[in-house]
Write a protein that holds these residues in place. Structure first.
Motif, PDB file in Angstrom:
ATOM      1  N   VAL A  95       0.836  -1.196   0.000  1.00 41.62           N
ATOM      2  CA  VAL A  95       0.000   0.000   0.000  1.00 41.62           C
ATOM      3  C   VAL A  95       0.870   1.244   0.000  1.00 41.62           C
ATOM      4  N   SER A  96       1.983   1.214   0.738  1.00 41.20           N
ATOM      5  CA  SER A  96       2.875   2.369   0.815  1.00 41.20           C
ATOM      6  C   SER A  96       3.988   2.252  -0.221  1.00 41.20           C
ATOM      7  N   PRO A  97       4.136   3.234  -1.111  1.00 38.40           N
ATOM      8  CA  PRO A  97       5.200   3.169  -2.116  1.00 38.40           C
ATOM      9  C   PRO A  97       6.591   3.400  -1.537  1.00 38.40           C
ATOM     10  N   THR A  98       6.678   3.821  -0.272  1.00 32.15           N
ATOM     11  CA  THR A  98       7.982   4.078   0.343  1.00 32.15           C
ATOM     12  C   THR A  98       8.456   2.917   1.210  1.00 32.15           C
ATOM     13  N   GLU A  99       7.651   1.862   1.320  1.00 29.24           N
ATOM     14  CA  GLU A  99       7.985   0.762   2.225  1.00 29.24           C
ATOM     15  C   GLU A  99       8.697  -0.357   1.468  1.00 29.24           C
ATOM     16  N   ILE A 100       9.818  -0.815   2.023  1.00 29.30           N
ATOM     17  CA  ILE A 100      10.557  -1.944   1.461  1.00 29.30           C
ATOM     18  C   ILE A 100      10.590  -3.061   2.489  1.00 29.30           C
ATOM     19  N   ILE A 101      10.099  -4.219   2.106  1.00 27.01           N
ATOM     20  CA  ILE A 101      10.125  -5.393   2.980  1.00 27.01           C
ATOM     21  C   ILE A 101      11.171  -6.347   2.430  1.00 27.01           C
ATOM     22  N   TYR A 102      12.182  -6.645   3.257  1.00 27.88           N
ATOM     23  CA  TYR A 102      13.305  -7.427   2.768  1.00 27.88           C
ATOM     24  C   TYR A 102      13.335  -8.857   3.324  1.00 27.88           C
ATOM     25  N   LEU A 103      12.350  -9.201   4.119  1.00 29.40           N
ATOM     26  CA  LEU A 103      12.226 -10.575   4.614  1.00 29.40           C
ATOM     27  C   LEU A 103      10.833 -11.094   4.266  1.00 29.40           C
ATOM     28  N   GLY A 104      10.715 -12.392   4.095  1.00 28.17           N
ATOM     29  CA  GLY A 104       9.443 -12.968   3.688  1.00 28.17           C
ATOM     30  C   GLY A 104       8.653 -13.527   4.861  1.00 28.17           C
ATOM     31  N   THR A 105       7.335 -13.361   4.805  1.00 29.32           N
ATOM     32  CA  THR A 105       6.433 -13.975   5.771  1.00 29.32           C
ATOM     33  C   THR A 105       5.901 -15.268   5.173  1.00 29.32           C
ATOM     34  N   GLY A 106       6.092 -16.376   5.885  1.00 29.50           N
ATOM     35  CA  GLY A 106       5.590 -17.655   5.406  1.00 29.50           C
ATOM     36  C   GLY A 106       4.105 -17.798   5.683  1.00 29.50           C
ATOM     37  N   SER A 107       3.420 -18.553   4.845  1.00 30.63           N
ATOM     38  CA  SER A 107       1.975 -18.712   5.042  1.00 30.63           C
ATOM     39  C   SER A 107       1.505 -20.076   4.569  1.00 30.63           C
ATOM     40  N   TYR A 108       0.438 -20.535   5.219  1.00 33.72           N
ATOM     41  CA  TYR A 108      -0.326 -21.693   4.760  1.00 33.72           C
ATOM     42  C   TYR A 108      -1.776 -21.246   4.683  1.00 33.72           C
ATOM     43  N   ARG A 109      -2.433 -21.576   3.582  1.00 30.85           N
ATOM     44  CA  ARG A 109      -3.850 -21.252   3.446  1.00 30.85           C
ATOM     45  C   ARG A 109      -4.596 -22.514   3.077  1.00 30.85           C
ATOM     46  N   TYR A 110      -5.686 -22.751   3.774  1.00 31.39           N
ATOM     47  CA  TYR A 110      -6.427 -23.990   3.582  1.00 31.39           C
ATOM     48  C   TYR A 110      -7.901 -23.710   3.334  1.00 31.39           C
ATOM     49  N   GLU A 111      -8.491 -24.561   2.515  1.00 27.90           N
ATOM     50  CA  GLU A 111      -9.937 -24.684   2.438  1.00 27.90           C
ATOM     51  C   GLU A 111     -10.256 -26.110   2.860  1.00 27.90           C
ATOM     52  N   VAL A 112     -10.829 -26.259   4.038  1.00 25.76           N
ATOM     53  CA  VAL A 112     -11.085 -27.566   4.623  1.00 25.76           C
ATOM     54  C   VAL A 112     -12.572 -27.889   4.507  1.00 25.76           C
ATOM     55  N   THR A 113     -12.888 -29.041   3.945  1.00 23.10           N
ATOM     56  CA  THR A 113     -14.275 -29.494   3.845  1.00 23.10           C
ATOM     57  C   THR A 113     -14.464 -30.736   4.701  1.00 23.10           C
ATOM     58  N   ILE A 114     -15.462 -30.700   5.555  1.00 25.57           N
ATOM     59  CA  ILE A 114     -15.796 -31.819   6.443  1.00 25.57           C
ATOM     60  C   ILE A 114     -17.153 -32.350   6.023  1.00 25.57           C
ATOM     61  N   SER A 115     -17.249 -33.664   5.859  1.00 25.92           N
ATOM     62  CA  SER A 115     -18.503 -34.276   5.408  1.00 25.92           C
ATOM     63  C   SER A 115     -18.977 -35.332   6.389  1.00 25.92           C
ATOM     64  N   GLY A 116     -20.306 -35.511   6.458  1.00 26.20           N
ATOM     65  CA  GLY A 116     -20.900 -36.522   7.320  1.00 26.20           C
ATOM     66  C   GLY A 116     -22.245 -36.963   6.768  1.00 26.20           C
ATOM     67  N   PRO A 117     -22.927 -37.864   7.449  1.00 22.27           N
ATOM     68  CA  PRO A 117     -24.184 -38.410   6.931  1.00 22.27           C
ATOM     69  C   PRO A 117     -25.366 -37.455   7.023  1.00 22.27           C
ATOM     70  N   GLY A 118     -25.330 -36.511   7.952  1.00 24.14           N
ATOM     71  CA  GLY A 118     -26.460 -35.610   8.136  1.00 24.14           C
ATOM     72  C   GLY A 118     -27.667 -36.338   8.720  1.00 24.14           C
ATOM     73  N   GLY A 119     -28.791 -35.649   8.767  1.00 25.13           N
ATOM     74  CA  GLY A 119     -30.005 -36.238   9.306  1.00 25.13           C
ATOM     75  C   GLY A 119     -30.860 -35.206  10.012  1.00 25.13           C
ATOM     76  N   HIS A 120     -32.014 -35.638  10.492  1.00 27.32           N
ATOM     77  CA  HIS A 120     -32.932 -34.741  11.196  1.00 27.32           C
ATOM     78  C   HIS A 120     -32.382 -34.423  12.575  1.00 27.32           C
ATOM     79  N   SER A 121     -32.524 -33.163  12.974  1.00 29.76           N
ATOM     80  CA  SER A 121     -31.917 -32.717  14.223  1.00 29.76           C
ATOM     81  C   SER A 121     -32.485 -33.427  15.451  1.00 29.76           C
ATOM     82  N   PHE A 122     -33.741 -33.891  15.357  1.00 27.64           N
ATOM     83  CA  PHE A 122     -34.352 -34.607  16.485  1.00 27.64           C
ATOM     84  C   PHE A 122     -34.344 -36.117  16.238  1.00 27.64           C
ATOM     85  N   GLY A 123     -34.846 -36.501  15.080  1.00 27.68           N
ATOM     86  CA  GLY A 123     -34.968 -37.927  14.799  1.00 27.68           C
ATOM     87  C   GLY A 123     -33.638 -38.634  14.658  1.00 27.68           C
TER      88      GLY A 123
END
Length: 216
Positions: A95-123
Motif C-alpha cells: 500500500v505504501s510506495p515508500t515501504e521496502i520489505i526485505y524478509l518474507g512472511t511464510g503462510s499456509y492457506r487452507y480450504e477444509v471441507t468436512i462431510s458426514g451423513p447428516g439427518g434430522h436434528s431430532f430424529g
C-alpha cells in the motif's frame, strides 16, 4: 532475477470494479492491490527499453496469478518450480510506495471441507455434525498461544455449511490462513491446526457415534 506483481484481486460480487479517470488520477477497486504494482513493473520495463540500459545477468518480468485467498501464491510458486536457477526476487506489492520489505512472511492457506451423513436434528440425534467439528476447530485455534517475535498469526476467514436449523449439517467448509515470520513457528501452528482438526473429529464422533465424519 525475477521481478513480479500479481494480476489478481478479489472482490465481493456486488463491488463495482469500473475504473474512472478524473484530473489525471485513476480511481477503482484494487488500484493499490496490485494494479499499481503492475503499472510500476511496466514502467520499469519501459525505462529499461527506452534508455537501452545494459545489465549484468538476466531479469525476468512477470505478472503472477493465484496470489489472493486460497490461491496461496500459486502463481509465483509455479514460476520458481520451473526456474530454480533464479537467484533473486522482487515483488512489487504494498500500500505504501515508500515501504521496502526485505524478509518474507511464510503462510499456509487452507480450504477444509468436512462431510458426514447428516439427518434430522431430532430424529437422527446422535449423528455427528460437520458444523460442530468446524466450531470446535475454531475454538481450539483461538486458544493457540502465538508469538509476537517472530510475529505469528491465524485467521478463520469463513465457515459455511448446513442447510437448516432442523437438519444435522452434513458438510462444513472453512477457509484458514496461518502466517509467521519464523519457519519453526509457522510449522508449529500448522501442526497444531492439523491436530486440532483430528481431535475435533474424534470428539464429535465420540459424542455422536451414529455415523462417520471424513475429509474428502
Amino acid at each position: 532475477m525475477f521481478v513480479s506483481a500479481h494480476a489478481d484481486s478479489v472482490f465481493a460480487e456486488d463491488v463495482d470494479t469500473t475504473v474512472t479517470h478524473k484530473e489525471g488520477t485513476y480511481y477503482g477497486a484494487g488500484i493499490t492491490d496490485d494494479a499499481r504494482g503492475l503499472a510500476a513493473m511496466l514502467s520499469i520495463v519501459r525505462a529499461f527499453t527506452t534508455n537501452k540500459l545494459s545489465i549484468k545477468g538476466k531479469i525476468i518480468f512477470g505478472a503472477t496469478v493465484g496470489e489472493e485467498g486460497v490461491g496461496d501464491l500459486r502463481g509465483v510458486k509455479a514460476f520458481f518450480d520451473h526456474h530454480t536457477e533464479v537467484d533473486g526476487f522482487i515483488s512489487i506489492d504494498a500500500v505504501s510506495p515508500t515501504e521496502i520489505i526485505y524478509l518474507g512472511t511464510g503462510s499456509y492457506r487452507y480450504e477444509v471441507t468436512i462431510s458426514g451423513p447428516g439427518g434430522h436434528s431430532f430424529g437422527a440425534f446422535g449423528t455427528p455434525s460437520a458444523l460442530h467439528v468446524a466450531a470446535k476447530v475454531a475454538a481450539k485455534l483461538t486458544e493457540y498461544d502465538v508469538t509476537d517475535v517472530p510475529k505469528t498469526t491465524f485467521n478463520i476467514g469463513s465457515i459455511q455449511g448446513g442447510t437448516s436449523p432442523t437438519a444435522i449439517a452434513e458438510f462444513a467448509r472453512m477457509t484458514i490462513d496461518l502466517r509467521s515470520n519464523g519457519n519453526l513457528q509457522l510449522q508449529a501452528i500448522d501442526d497444531y491446526l492439523h491436530q486440532a482438526l483430528a481431535t475435533a473429529i474424534n470428539e464429535e464422533s465420540t459424542r455422536a457415534p451414529l455415523g462417520k465424519l471424513h475429509i474428502p
